[in-house]
Design a protein around this motif. Structure first.
Motif, PDB file in Angstrom:
ATOM      1  N   ALA A 202       1.147 -12.193  -9.151  1.00 14.63           N
ATOM      2  CA  ALA A 202       1.179 -13.474  -8.347  1.00 14.63           C
ATOM      3  C   ALA A 202       1.574 -13.394  -6.828  1.00 14.63           C
ATOM      4  O   ALA A 202       1.038 -13.628  -6.049  1.00 14.63           O
ATOM      5  N   LYS A 203       2.814 -12.622  -6.815  1.00 16.55           N
ATOM      6  CA  LYS A 203       3.499 -12.189  -5.907  1.00 16.55           C
ATOM      7  C   LYS A 203       2.412 -11.463  -4.691  1.00 16.55           C
ATOM      8  O   LYS A 203       2.385 -11.864  -3.532  1.00 16.55           O
ATOM      9  N   LEU A 204       2.032 -10.363  -5.183  1.00 16.65           N
ATOM     10  CA  LEU A 204       1.339  -9.345  -4.427  1.00 16.65           C
ATOM     11  C   LEU A 204       0.143 -10.108  -4.028  1.00 16.65           C
ATOM     12  O   LEU A 204      -0.251  -9.851  -2.786  1.00 16.65           O
ATOM     13  N   LYS A 205      -0.663 -10.952  -4.963  1.00 12.52           N
ATOM     14  CA  LYS A 205      -1.728 -11.539  -4.410  1.00 12.52           C
ATOM     15  C   LYS A 205      -1.573 -12.547  -3.161  1.00 12.52           C
ATOM     16  O   LYS A 205      -2.417 -12.845  -2.388  1.00 12.52           O
ATOM     17  N   ALA A 206      -0.532 -13.066  -3.056  1.00 10.40           N
ATOM     18  CA  ALA A 206       0.020 -14.073  -1.893  1.00 10.40           C
ATOM     19  C   ALA A 206       0.472 -13.267  -0.540  1.00 10.40           C
ATOM     20  O   ALA A 206       0.615 -13.912   0.153  1.00 10.40           O
ATOM     21  N   MET A 207       0.772 -11.947  -0.849  1.00 10.59           N
ATOM     22  CA  MET A 207       1.329 -11.224   0.273  1.00 10.59           C
ATOM     23  C   MET A 207       0.195 -10.858   1.175  1.00 10.59           C
ATOM     24  O   MET A 207      -1.119 -10.641   0.858  1.00 10.59           O
ATOM     25  N   SER A 208       0.368 -10.176   2.449  1.00 14.83           N
ATOM     26  CA  SER A 208      -0.537  -9.852   3.300  1.00 14.83           C
ATOM     27  C   SER A 208      -1.064  -8.420   2.894  1.00 14.83           C
ATOM     28  O   SER A 208      -0.121  -7.928   2.074  1.00 14.83           O
ATOM     29  N   LYS A 209      -2.050  -8.135   3.458  1.00 13.82           N
ATOM     30  CA  LYS A 209      -2.787  -6.795   3.151  1.00 13.82           C
ATOM     31  C   LYS A 209      -1.424  -5.509   3.480  1.00 13.82           C
ATOM     32  O   LYS A 209      -1.350  -4.837   2.657  1.00 13.82           O
ATOM     33  N   SER A 210      -0.963  -5.692   4.594  1.00 15.23           N
ATOM     34  CA  SER A 210      -0.126  -5.014   5.088  1.00 15.23           C
ATOM     35  C   SER A 210       1.259  -4.640   4.094  1.00 15.23           C
ATOM     36  O   SER A 210       1.544  -3.586   3.829  1.00 15.23           O
ATOM     37  N   SER A 211       1.610  -5.817   3.688  1.00 10.20           N
ATOM     38  CA  SER A 211       2.913  -5.775   2.621  1.00 10.20           C
ATOM     39  C   SER A 211       2.292  -5.216   1.367  1.00 10.20           C
ATOM     40  O   SER A 211       3.166  -4.761   0.670  1.00 10.20           O
ATOM     41  N   GLN A 212       1.281  -5.570   0.814  1.00  5.75           N
ATOM     42  CA  GLN A 212       0.615  -5.022  -0.174  1.00  5.75           C
ATOM     43  C   GLN A 212       0.567  -3.655  -0.324  1.00  5.75           C
ATOM     44  O   GLN A 212       1.169  -2.774  -1.232  1.00  5.75           O
ATOM     45  N   ARG A 213       0.115  -2.940   0.869  1.00  4.66           N
ATOM     46  CA  ARG A 213       0.178  -1.479   0.962  1.00  4.66           C
ATOM     47  C   ARG A 213       1.631  -0.894   1.263  1.00  4.66           C
ATOM     48  O   ARG A 213       1.766   0.155   0.310  1.00  4.66           O
ATOM     49  N   GLN A 214       2.597  -1.736   1.619  1.00  6.17           N
ATOM     50  CA  GLN A 214       3.850  -1.015   1.707  1.00  6.17           C
ATOM     51  C   GLN A 214       4.592  -1.035   0.177  1.00  6.17           C
ATOM     52  O   GLN A 214       5.203  -0.254  -0.048  1.00  6.17           O
ATOM     53  N   PHE A 215       4.311  -2.310  -0.440  1.00  8.79           N
ATOM     54  CA  PHE A 215       4.738  -2.106  -1.773  1.00  8.79           C
ATOM     55  C   PHE A 215       4.121  -1.165  -2.599  1.00  8.79           C
ATOM     56  O   PHE A 215       5.003  -0.196  -3.302  1.00  8.79           O
ATOM     57  N   LEU A 216       2.685  -0.995  -2.541  1.00  6.76           N
ATOM     58  CA  LEU A 216       2.199  -0.100  -3.561  1.00  6.76           C
ATOM     59  C   LEU A 216       2.379   1.322  -2.892  1.00  6.76           C
ATOM     60  O   LEU A 216       1.999   2.205  -3.732  1.00  6.76           O
ATOM     61  N   SER A 217       2.753   1.591  -1.768  1.00  4.19           N
ATOM     62  CA  SER A 217       3.092   3.014  -1.291  1.00  4.19           C
ATOM     63  C   SER A 217       4.452   3.532  -1.976  1.00  4.19           C
ATOM     64  O   SER A 217       4.670   4.861  -1.872  1.00  4.19           O
ATOM     65  N   LEU A 218       5.271   2.673  -2.530  1.00  2.00           N
ATOM     66  CA  LEU A 218       6.320   3.175  -3.202  1.00  2.00           C
ATOM     67  C   LEU A 218       6.435   3.899  -4.327  1.00  2.00           C
ATOM     68  O   LEU A 218       5.324   3.627  -5.158  1.00  2.00           O
ATOM     69  N   HIS A 219       7.386   4.833  -4.591  1.00  2.00           N
ATOM     70  CA  HIS A 219       7.505   5.507  -5.773  1.00  2.00           C
ATOM     71  C   HIS A 219       7.622   4.656  -7.175  1.00  2.00           C
ATOM     72  O   HIS A 219       8.321   3.649  -7.212  1.00  2.00           O
ATOM     73  N   ASN A 220       6.702   5.394  -8.009  1.00  2.00           N
ATOM     74  CA  ASN A 220       6.941   4.559  -9.425  1.00  2.00           C
ATOM     75  C   ASN A 220       7.485   5.760 -10.527  1.00  2.00           C
ATOM     76  O   ASN A 220       6.781   6.552 -10.882  1.00  2.00           O
ATOM     77  N   ASN A 221       8.898   5.291 -10.980  1.00  7.80           N
ATOM     78  CA  ASN A 221       9.020   6.448 -12.054  1.00  7.80           C
ATOM     79  C   ASN A 221       8.970   5.936 -13.415  1.00  7.80           C
ATOM     80  O   ASN A 221       9.354   6.525 -14.397  1.00  7.80           O
ATOM     81  N   PHE A 222       8.311   4.890 -13.469  1.00  3.33           N
ATOM     82  CA  PHE A 222       7.914   4.249 -14.752  1.00  3.33           C
ATOM     83  C   PHE A 222       6.221   3.973 -14.873  1.00  3.33           C
ATOM     84  O   PHE A 222       6.038   2.804 -15.215  1.00  3.33           O
TER      85      PHE A 222
END
Length: 286
Positions: A202-222
């Motif tokens: 829900a949070k990601l849907k409400a974020m700008s495209k730029s902020s979404q890309r920044q979040f999704l570019s982060l590493h995922n250890n899980f």
């Protein structure tokens, strides 16, 4: 023929301690800023910009009158000399303020000094005629901070062998320097994995495209069933000591952990941002 542009130093710098110190800081900054630029050549007594008409900056500031070049024509355009003129002028203004007089013949603006005098000054760069300023005096002279005033980042995000991406210092950073101040992309109170995943969707849907890309570019250890909560768990920092609320940041999250840290993070609850300070000297490239 062609259009010349550049800046003059008016009045010229003296051989005095203050002018010598400020010029030294200016030259050191230019060297560091262009250290990886193959068109910027450090000669024994001056810096040579191998673009346009090869404008130069002497190591002895009292000899300097003008930094300029033709900025029109195929050679000037191909070498990007106008970009050097613009950047060096901006940095010089940080150090010397209104003494830096920019001019551009294309706008019917002309330099203060006649060309004969300018060429004489440039020829004098070839041989040093002064001694080094005593560091005991320089230590007590206040200077300017061009990195801060020009808003040039102290760091860059680079690939770290075996550790993914990380923040790397672009310049030497003194202990106590504020490296970064950043608001989180999002904050979340502690939840179960399923609740966290639903909340993040829900949070990601409400974020700008730029902020979404920044979040999704982060590493995922899980990786797995809950990809968004995996990114959050990998990167989140508590918003204050022992806080049940965690935040994910676009840049702070790239700071790698170390058992011997060179920086410290702190949460400002009033401004709701994370601040990173150097707690010991950080060398360029570290």
């Amino acid at each position: 023929m062609g259009i010349d542009a550049g800046f003059d130093m008016d009045p010229p710098l003296s051989k005095g301690v203050v002018d010598r110190h400020n010029w030294g800081r200016f030259i050191d900054f230019i060297k560091e800023y262009y250290k990886d630029d193959i068109q910027v050549e450090i000669k024994p007594n001056y810096i040579n910009f191998k673009a346009g008409e090869h404008p130069k900056l002497p190591f002895e500031g009292h000899k300097f009158l003008r930094f300029s070049s033709k900025v029109s024509g195929a050679i000037a355009t191909a070498s990007g000399v106008e970009r050097y003129i613009y950047t060096v002028t901006r940095v010089a203004r940080v150090h010397f303020g209104s003494r830096v007089k920019y001019w551009n013949e294309g706008a019917d603006q002309f330099g203060i000094y006649d060309w004969r005098k300018v060429h004489e000054s440039i020829r004098s760069y070839e041989q040093l005629d002064g001694s080094e300023m005593p560091t005991s005096i320089a230590h007590f002279i206040d200077g300017t901070d061009p990195l801060k005033e020009l808003e040039i980042p102290l760091f860059e995000i680079k690939d770290i062998p075996g550790r993914g991406k990380g923040l790397v210092a672009r310049f030497n950073i003194s202990s106590g320097t504020r490296i970064l101040c950043e608001k989180p992309l999002l904050t979340v109170r502690a939840k179960s994995r399923e609740e966290l995943e639903t909340f993040l969707v829900a949070k990601l849907k409400a974020m700008s495209k730029s902020s979404q890309r920044q979040f999704l570019s982060l590493h995922n250890n899980f990786p797995g069933k809950y990809p968004f909560s995996g990114i959050f768990k990998t990167n989140a920092l508590p918003c204050g000591s022992r806080s049940p609320i965690g935040g994910v940041y676009p840049t702070v999250c790239f700071i790698n952990h170390s058992c011997i840290p060179n920086a410290h993070n702190s949460w400002n609850s009033n401004e709701e941002h994370e601040t990173i300070h150097a707690i010991r000297t950080i060398k360029s490239g570290a």
